[in-house]
Write an enzyme that holds these catalytic residues in place. Sequence first.
Site, PDB file in Angstrom:
ATOM      1  N   GLY A  13      34.861  -6.270   9.120  1.00 33.19           N
ATOM      2  CA  GLY A  13      35.745  -5.167   8.749  1.00 33.19           C
ATOM      3  C   GLY A  13      37.196  -5.543   8.535  1.00 33.19           C
ATOM      4  O   GLY A  13      38.072  -4.682   8.657  1.00 33.19           O
ATOM      5  N   SER A  14      37.478  -6.784   8.176  1.00 28.51           N
ATOM      6  CA  SER A  14      38.903  -7.123   7.961  1.00 28.51           C
ATOM      7  C   SER A  14      39.426  -6.410   6.709  1.00 28.51           C
ATOM      8  O   SER A  14      40.573  -5.958   6.691  1.00 28.51           O
ATOM      9  CB  SER A  14      39.113  -8.637   7.875  1.00 28.51           C
ATOM     10  OG  SER A  14      38.648  -9.156   6.657  1.00 28.51           O
ATOM     11  N   ASN A  15      38.597  -6.279   5.676  1.00 34.96           N
ATOM     12  CA  ASN A  15      39.032  -5.528   4.489  1.00 34.96           C
ATOM     13  C   ASN A  15      39.155  -4.035   4.804  1.00 34.96           C
ATOM     14  O   ASN A  15      40.114  -3.387   4.388  1.00 34.96           O
ATOM     15  CB  ASN A  15      38.054  -5.745   3.322  1.00 34.96           C
ATOM     16  CG  ASN A  15      38.255  -7.091   2.656  1.00 34.96           C
ATOM     17  OD1 ASN A  15      39.177  -7.272   1.864  1.00 34.96           O
ATOM     18  ND2 ASN A  15      37.428  -8.057   3.011  1.00 34.96           N
ATOM     19  N   LYS A  66      14.374   3.856   0.184  1.00 37.74           N
ATOM     20  CA  LYS A  66      15.811   3.681  -0.082  1.00 37.74           C
ATOM     21  C   LYS A  66      16.402   4.989  -0.626  1.00 37.74           C
ATOM     22  O   LYS A  66      17.551   5.325  -0.334  1.00 37.74           O
ATOM     23  CB  LYS A  66      15.981   2.536  -1.093  1.00 37.74           C
ATOM     24  CG  LYS A  66      17.403   2.282  -1.527  1.00 37.74           C
ATOM     25  CD  LYS A  66      17.919   0.956  -1.069  1.00 37.74           C
ATOM     26  CE  LYS A  66      19.332   0.682  -1.558  1.00 37.74           C
ATOM     27  NZ  LYS A  66      19.477  -0.465  -2.406  1.00 37.74           N
ATOM     28  N   ILE A  94      23.809  -0.876  -4.134  1.00 36.26           N
ATOM     29  CA  ILE A  94      23.855   0.591  -4.252  1.00 36.26           C
ATOM     30  C   ILE A  94      22.782   1.024  -5.251  1.00 36.26           C
ATOM     31  O   ILE A  94      22.720   0.514  -6.363  1.00 36.26           O
ATOM     32  CB  ILE A  94      25.256   1.047  -4.744  1.00 36.26           C
ATOM     33  CG1 ILE A  94      26.345   0.659  -3.722  1.00 36.26           C
ATOM     34  CG2 ILE A  94      25.285   2.544  -5.043  1.00 36.26           C
ATOM     35  CD1 ILE A  94      26.388   1.468  -2.457  1.00 36.26           C
ATOM     36  N   ASN A 108      33.850  -2.675  -5.587  1.00 33.31           N
ATOM     37  CA  ASN A 108      33.442  -3.695  -4.609  1.00 33.31           C
ATOM     38  C   ASN A 108      34.396  -4.881  -4.670  1.00 33.31           C
ATOM     39  O   ASN A 108      35.015  -5.135  -5.701  1.00 33.31           O
ATOM     40  CB  ASN A 108      32.022  -4.174  -4.946  1.00 33.31           C
ATOM     41  CG  ASN A 108      31.495  -5.187  -3.945  1.00 33.31           C
ATOM     42  OD1 ASN A 108      31.695  -5.050  -2.730  1.00 33.31           O
ATOM     43  ND2 ASN A 108      30.828  -6.222  -4.429  1.00 33.31           N
ATOM     44  N   HIS A 110      34.387  -9.079  -4.027  1.00 28.89           N
ATOM     45  CA  HIS A 110      33.444 -10.190  -3.914  1.00 28.89           C
ATOM     46  C   HIS A 110      34.212 -11.510  -3.836  1.00 28.89           C
ATOM     47  O   HIS A 110      35.146 -11.728  -4.610  1.00 28.89           O
ATOM     48  CB  HIS A 110      32.503 -10.176  -5.124  1.00 28.89           C
ATOM     49  CG  HIS A 110      31.448 -11.220  -5.036  1.00 28.89           C
ATOM     50  ND1 HIS A 110      30.347 -11.097  -4.211  1.00 28.89           N
ATOM     51  CD2 HIS A 110      31.347 -12.440  -5.623  1.00 28.89           C
ATOM     52  CE1 HIS A 110      29.607 -12.188  -4.315  1.00 28.89           C
ATOM     53  NE2 HIS A 110      30.183 -13.020  -5.162  1.00 28.89           N
TER      54      HIS A 110
HETATM   55  C1  GRF Z   1      34.315 -10.216   2.188  1.00 27.58           C
HETATM   56  O1  GRF Z   1      34.333 -11.598   1.984  1.00 27.58           O
HETATM   57  C2  GRF Z   1      33.983  -9.498   0.919  1.00 27.58           C
HETATM   58  O2  GRF Z   1      34.457 -10.152  -0.224  1.00 27.58           O
HETATM   59  C3  GRF Z   1      32.478  -9.488   0.941  1.00 27.58           C
HETATM   60  O3  GRF Z   1      32.144  -9.294   2.289  1.00 27.58           O
HETATM   61  C4  GRF Z   1      33.170  -9.822   3.117  1.00 27.58           C
HETATM   62  C5  GRF Z   1      33.588  -8.765   4.094  1.00 27.58           C
HETATM   63  O4  GRF Z   1      34.506  -9.280   5.024  1.00 27.58           O
HETATM   64  N1  GRF Z   1      31.950  -8.495   0.059  1.00 27.58           N
HETATM   65  P1  GRF Z   1      35.200  -8.316   6.089  1.00 27.58           P
HETATM   66  O5  GRF Z   1      34.083  -7.663   6.901  1.00 27.58           O
HETATM   67  O6  GRF Z   1      35.983  -7.296   5.338  1.00 27.58           O
HETATM   68  O7  GRF Z   1      36.059  -9.198   6.927  1.00 27.58           O
END
Ligand code: GRF
Length: 189
Positions: A13-15, A66, A94, A108, A110
């Site tokens: 969950g850092s993002n 699903k 999704i 998203n 990536h």
């Molecule tokens: C990130 O590297 C993102 O690009 C990918 O999943 C990872 C999630 O990282 N889709 P975090 O949980 O947000 O740290």
Amino acid sequence: MNKKIAIFASGTGSNFNALTKHIQKNCNNAEVVCLICDKPKAPVIDKAYKLGIDTFVISLKNYDSKEQYEQTILNYLVDKKVDLILLAGYLKIIGHTILNKYQGRIINIHPSLLPNYPGLHAMERSFNDLADMGVTVHYVDEGLDTGSIIKQAKINYDKNENFDDIEIRMHELEHQLYIEVVNDILKGE
Ligand code: GRF
């Protein structure tokens, strides 16, 4: 109008953390209204709790299909009046149930320079190949990381640099790029 945002995340969950803190602090026309998480033990859940974000935890294994799983998520999103979905480490594709309602409003992030290295372990695979590394923010369609690209950023690295250090820098870049894209969307660009 206040844009209501749902973030889907299943991991660290850092993002999620960076996006939510940014929106709470700086965006007076948007609100993160919920976290959707499909892993009951994911560390992101605690981050959501600390930031006061409602969390909906749901496991595919508890559903017959699903479609039923996604319909349950969709009902929750509609109930919360969600306008925009940000995927941030949600490891499922999704499906059409959610896409039918939200296509064009699901984004998203990536960890590769798409279309190179779609799918899992993109960072490790590009590093092992000594390929260009970077981050992509893109719209979500029914494919695996195939939707149209919104923004990309590359990082420079040295062949001798340690993977763990690159990973830290990649995450920082992700947070920065995702925030830039969200700012543009909220400005209507
Ligand atoms: C990130 O590297 C993102 O690009 C990918 O999943 C990872 C999630 O990282 N889709 P975090 O949980 O947000 O740290």
